[in-house]
Design a protein around this motif. Structure first.
Motif, PDB file in Angstrom:
ATOM      1  N   MET A   1      86.553 -33.949 -15.614  1.00 18.81           N
ATOM      2  CA  MET A   1      86.968 -32.601 -16.040  1.00 18.81           C
ATOM      3  C   MET A   1      85.796 -31.901 -16.710  1.00 18.81           C
ATOM      4  SD  MET A   1      89.501 -30.490 -16.158  1.00 18.81           S
ATOM      5  CE  MET A   1      90.036 -29.024 -16.998  1.00 18.81           C
ATOM      6  N   TYR A   2      85.488 -30.705 -16.274  1.00 15.29           N
ATOM      7  CA  TYR A   2      84.388 -29.925 -16.846  1.00 15.29           C
ATOM      8  C   TYR A   2      84.962 -28.651 -17.470  1.00 15.29           C
ATOM      9  CZ  TYR A   2      81.213 -32.987 -14.290  1.00 15.29           C
ATOM     10  OH  TYR A   2      80.526 -34.080 -13.830  1.00 15.29           O
ATOM     11  N   THR A   3      84.672 -28.457 -18.752  1.00 14.73           N
ATOM     12  CA  THR A   3      85.146 -27.272 -19.462  1.00 14.73           C
ATOM     13  C   THR A   3      83.952 -26.401 -19.822  1.00 14.73           C
ATOM     14  OG1 THR A   3      87.009 -28.512 -20.384  1.00 14.73           O
ATOM     15  CG2 THR A   3      86.443 -26.424 -21.437  1.00 14.73           C
ATOM     16  N   LEU A   4      83.980 -25.167 -19.376  1.00 14.65           N
ATOM     17  CA  LEU A   4      82.878 -24.238 -19.581  1.00 14.65           C
ATOM     18  C   LEU A   4      82.978 -23.576 -20.949  1.00 14.65           C
ATOM     19  CD1 LEU A   4      80.420 -22.887 -18.229  1.00 14.65           C
ATOM     20  CD2 LEU A   4      81.999 -21.280 -17.160  1.00 14.65           C
TER      21      LEU A   4
ATOM     22  N   VAL B   1      83.085 -27.461  -9.656  1.00 19.39           N
ATOM     23  CA  VAL B   1      83.371 -26.173  -9.012  1.00 19.39           C
ATOM     24  C   VAL B   1      84.593 -25.513  -9.640  1.00 19.39           C
ATOM     25  CG1 VAL B   1      84.089 -25.102  -6.842  1.00 19.39           C
ATOM     26  CG2 VAL B   1      82.281 -26.836  -6.832  1.00 19.39           C
ATOM     27  N   GLU B   2      85.601 -26.318  -9.968  1.00 20.41           N
ATOM     28  CA  GLU B   2      86.830 -25.767 -10.537  1.00 20.41           C
ATOM     29  C   GLU B   2      86.583 -25.028 -11.848  1.00 20.41           C
ATOM     30  OE1 GLU B   2      90.693 -27.736 -10.120  1.00 20.41           O
ATOM     31  OE2 GLU B   2      89.564 -29.533  -9.576  1.00 20.41           O
ATOM     32  N   ALA B   3      85.543 -25.420 -12.580  1.00 24.31           N
ATOM     33  CA  ALA B   3      85.243 -24.767 -13.859  1.00 24.31           C
ATOM     34  C   ALA B   3      84.823 -23.311 -13.668  1.00 24.31           C
ATOM     35  CB  ALA B   3      84.144 -25.535 -14.593  1.00 24.31           C
ATOM     36  N   PHE B   4      84.481 -22.924 -12.445  1.00 30.76           N
ATOM     37  CA  PHE B   4      83.999 -21.565 -12.175  1.00 30.76           C
ATOM     38  C   PHE B   4      85.044 -20.722 -11.445  1.00 30.76           C
ATOM     39  CE2 PHE B   4      80.268 -24.080 -12.906  1.00 30.76           C
ATOM     40  CZ  PHE B   4      79.415 -23.242 -13.600  1.00 30.76           C
ATOM     41  N   ARG B   5      86.299 -21.143 -11.466  1.00 26.93           N
ATOM     42  CA  ARG B   5      87.323 -20.409 -10.731  1.00 26.93           C
ATOM     43  C   ARG B   5      87.846 -19.190 -11.481  1.00 26.93           C
ATOM     44  NH1 ARG B   5      91.845 -23.737  -7.975  1.00 26.93           N
ATOM     45  NH2 ARG B   5      91.857 -22.010  -6.482  1.00 26.93           N
ATOM     46  N   PHE B   6      87.144 -18.785 -12.560  1.00 29.21           N
ATOM     47  CA  PHE B   6      87.441 -17.468 -13.131  1.00 29.21           C
ATOM     48  C   PHE B   6      86.844 -16.374 -12.253  1.00 29.21           C
ATOM     49  CE2 PHE B   6      83.420 -18.823 -14.953  1.00 29.21           C
ATOM     50  CZ  PHE B   6      82.651 -17.674 -15.003  1.00 29.21           C
TER      51      PHE B   6
ATOM     52  N   ASP C   1      80.545 -19.531  -2.599  1.00 29.68           N
ATOM     53  CA  ASP C   1      79.765 -19.927  -1.424  1.00 29.68           C
ATOM     54  C   ASP C   1      79.658 -21.448  -1.344  1.00 29.68           C
ATOM     55  OD1 ASP C   1      78.311 -19.416   0.881  1.00 29.68           O
ATOM     56  OD2 ASP C   1      76.397 -19.404  -0.180  1.00 29.68           O
ATOM     57  N   ASP C   2      78.922 -22.040  -2.262  1.00 29.19           N
ATOM     58  CA  ASP C   2      78.806 -23.499  -2.241  1.00 29.19           C
ATOM     59  C   ASP C   2      78.167 -23.999  -3.532  1.00 29.19           C
ATOM     60  OD1 ASP C   2      76.056 -22.768  -1.778  1.00 29.19           O
ATOM     61  OD2 ASP C   2      75.720 -24.720  -0.867  1.00 29.19           O
ATOM     62  N   LEU C   3      78.217 -25.309  -3.699  1.00 32.55           N
ATOM     63  CA  LEU C   3      77.509 -25.995  -4.779  1.00 32.55           C
ATOM     64  C   LEU C   3      76.279 -26.651  -4.169  1.00 32.55           C
ATOM     65  CD1 LEU C   3      77.242 -27.267  -7.654  1.00 32.55           C
ATOM     66  CD2 LEU C   3      78.648 -29.161  -6.799  1.00 32.55           C
TER      67      LEU C   3
ATOM     68  N   ALA D   1      76.244 -24.720 -22.102  1.00 34.44           N
ATOM     69  CA  ALA D   1      77.390 -24.220 -21.336  1.00 34.44           C
ATOM     70  C   ALA D   1      78.433 -25.314 -21.130  1.00 34.44           C
ATOM     71  CB  ALA D   1      76.921 -23.676 -19.996  1.00 34.44           C
ATOM     72  N   PHE D   2      77.971 -26.556 -21.009  1.00 33.51           N
ATOM     73  CA  PHE D   2      78.857 -27.711 -20.913  1.00 33.51           C
ATOM     74  C   PHE D   2      78.428 -28.733 -21.962  1.00 33.51           C
ATOM     75  CE2 PHE D   2      79.183 -25.826 -16.715  1.00 33.51           C
ATOM     76  CZ  PHE D   2      80.540 -25.938 -16.425  1.00 33.51           C
ATOM     77  N   THR D   3      79.312 -29.027 -22.898  1.00 34.01           N
ATOM     78  CA  THR D   3      79.013 -30.008 -23.942  1.00 34.01           C
ATOM     79  C   THR D   3      79.037 -31.411 -23.354  1.00 34.01           C
ATOM     80  OG1 THR D   3      80.055 -28.551 -25.565  1.00 34.01           O
ATOM     81  CG2 THR D   3      79.712 -30.837 -26.217  1.00 34.01           C
ATOM     82  N   ASN D   4      78.018 -32.217 -23.718  1.00 35.26           N
ATOM     83  CA  ASN D   4      77.934 -33.605 -23.240  1.00 35.26           C
ATOM     84  C   ASN D   4      78.069 -33.671 -21.713  1.00 35.26           C
ATOM     85  OD1 ASN D   4      77.765 -34.562 -25.950  1.00 35.26           O
ATOM     86  ND2 ASN D   4      80.007 -34.442 -26.114  1.00 35.26           N
ATOM     87  N   PHE D   5      77.315 -32.813 -21.047  1.00 31.68           N
ATOM     88  CA  PHE D   5      77.407 -32.715 -19.587  1.00 31.68           C
ATOM     89  C   PHE D   5      77.046 -34.044 -18.921  1.00 31.68           C
ATOM     90  CE2 PHE D   5      75.503 -31.788 -15.408  1.00 31.68           C
ATOM     91  CZ  PHE D   5      76.575 -31.150 -14.806  1.00 31.68           C
TER      92      PHE D   5
END
Length: 374
Positions: A1-4, A96-101, A108-110, A26-30
């Protein structure tokens, strides 16, 4: 799970498609969703788009994938780029889901890069929005202001330009991110061996929209109305201003009809630019097979990179998936739920099965390889 770590409403108001911005931590403890070895493994595959870029003193060499060996490249001044990693590597999808705002149709793609010290791409301008996220290692990024920049060497087919005066000069460390809208020149240079993630968003050009409209009209055998006039010019060789306006109006009136532009947009914007890793079952599944799998605890997951699009105030009840149209008699809320979820829970699938049309739709997606039992 990635939280922005980002106030998305503020970002959309102040920066999205307007100005570049650095987002520290932007991501803590990425945690990198993919390793360098796993990325190299993807680059071996024929179906995966990859390339090596070698940095030279005044130029760059590009070696297109698949890439089977790295022995010739040494320990610095090169990078590996792999497109659409989210299509092929399941563990990258949560990022990718973290950018669905940002809406799915724009995504396009990752792209993931592994870069050695000194590796990078020269000054260039992209025609899409990009979030540059730093994983392991460090990279230095410079961003210039918008302006008129000559293409490098006069080559109008390249995104490369001559150098620019930076308005941003920053070193990104793990978890840091840089957002760059279209039209801003930028360049990156690797300081220490690094993994980096490029989350790109693209919108269609006028050329692409007109081409897609033409394809739609040909496929549906519509748009056959011809120009009619009541006044003709006195000079036979002349195309009058009135006729010019009338001919253009013939096109514009067609474009404004929802029955044409809605289907065209849905099909066009649900397609991916990169190949999908379809997951078709060995044998076609039946509704009974699906019921049994759910009873045994299965969930249904969407393959990476698949776009499911619905249109607000659509003239018909349907979903657009990978350029296809799926007509379905269901409430807009039910369609929105299916289109929005990357994974369908057991409860959701059970509800779909009880609603016959939705159950048949999920079954179609499974048998086409768009979904798989997880």
């Amino acid at each position: 799970m990635y939280t922005l770590n980002l106030n998305t409403n503020e970002f959309l108001a102040k920066h999205w498609q307007q100005t570049p911005v650095v987002i520290k931590n932007a991501f803590t403890n990425f945690v990198d969703p993919i390793s360098a070895d796993e990325l190299a493994g993807l680059a071996c595959e024929e179906e995966v788009s990859s390339r090596i870029i070698i940095t030279k003193e005044k130029d760059w060499d590009i070696i297109q994938g698949p890439i089977h060996s790295y022995d010739a490249y040494g320990e610095d001044n090169w990078q590996l780029l792999v497109q659409a990693v989210n299509h092929w590597f399941e563990d990258s999808v949560p990022l990718v889901e973290a950018f669905r705002f940002i809406p799915d149709w724009r995504f396009d793609d990752l792209m993931v890069s592994f870069a050695t010290p000194g590796g990078g791409v020269g000054p260039h301008i992209d025609n899409y929005d990009v979030f540059l996220l730093q994983g392991e290692g460090t990279r230095r990024w410079k961003v210039g202001d918008k302006g008129n920049y000559a293409p490098r060497g006069g080559d109008t087919h390249t995104a490369l330009i001559d150098d620019f005066e930076p308005i941003i000069d920053v070193i990104l460390e793990k978890g840091d991110m840089l957002y760059i809208p279209p039209g801003y020149p930028h360049r990156g240079e690797t300081i220490t061996t690094a993994l980096s993630y490029s989350i790109g968003f693209r919108s269609p050009s006028q050329q692409e929209l007109m081409s897609s409209l033409a394809d739609h009209l040909l496929d549906t055998n519509t748009g056959t109305k011809r120009f009619i006039s009541h006044n003709e010019p006195e000079i036979a060789a002349c195309l009058s201003k009135e006729h010019q306006v009338g001919l253009v109006e013939l096109i514009s009136s067609l474009i404004k009809q929802p029955k044409h532009y809605q289907q065209m947009l849905g099909q066009m914007l649900s397609q991916s630019r990169f190949e999908l890793d379809l997951c078709e079952p060995e044998q076609s599944l039946s509704l009974e097979d699906l019921k049994q799998a759910i009873e045994e605890g299965a969930e249904i997951a969407r393959i990476g990179g698949l776009k499911i699009i619905m249109l607000e105030e659509d003239s018909e009840s349907r979903l657009f998936v990978n350029g296809e149209v799926f007509d379905i008699d269901a409430d807009e809320q039910d369609l929105a739920h299916i289109a929005s979820q990357f994974t369908l829970s057991q409860d959701t699938v059970t509800t779909c099965i009880n609603h016959h049309a939705l159950g048949e739709l999920v079954l179609k997606f499974l048998n086409k390889g768009y979904y798989y039992l997880a």
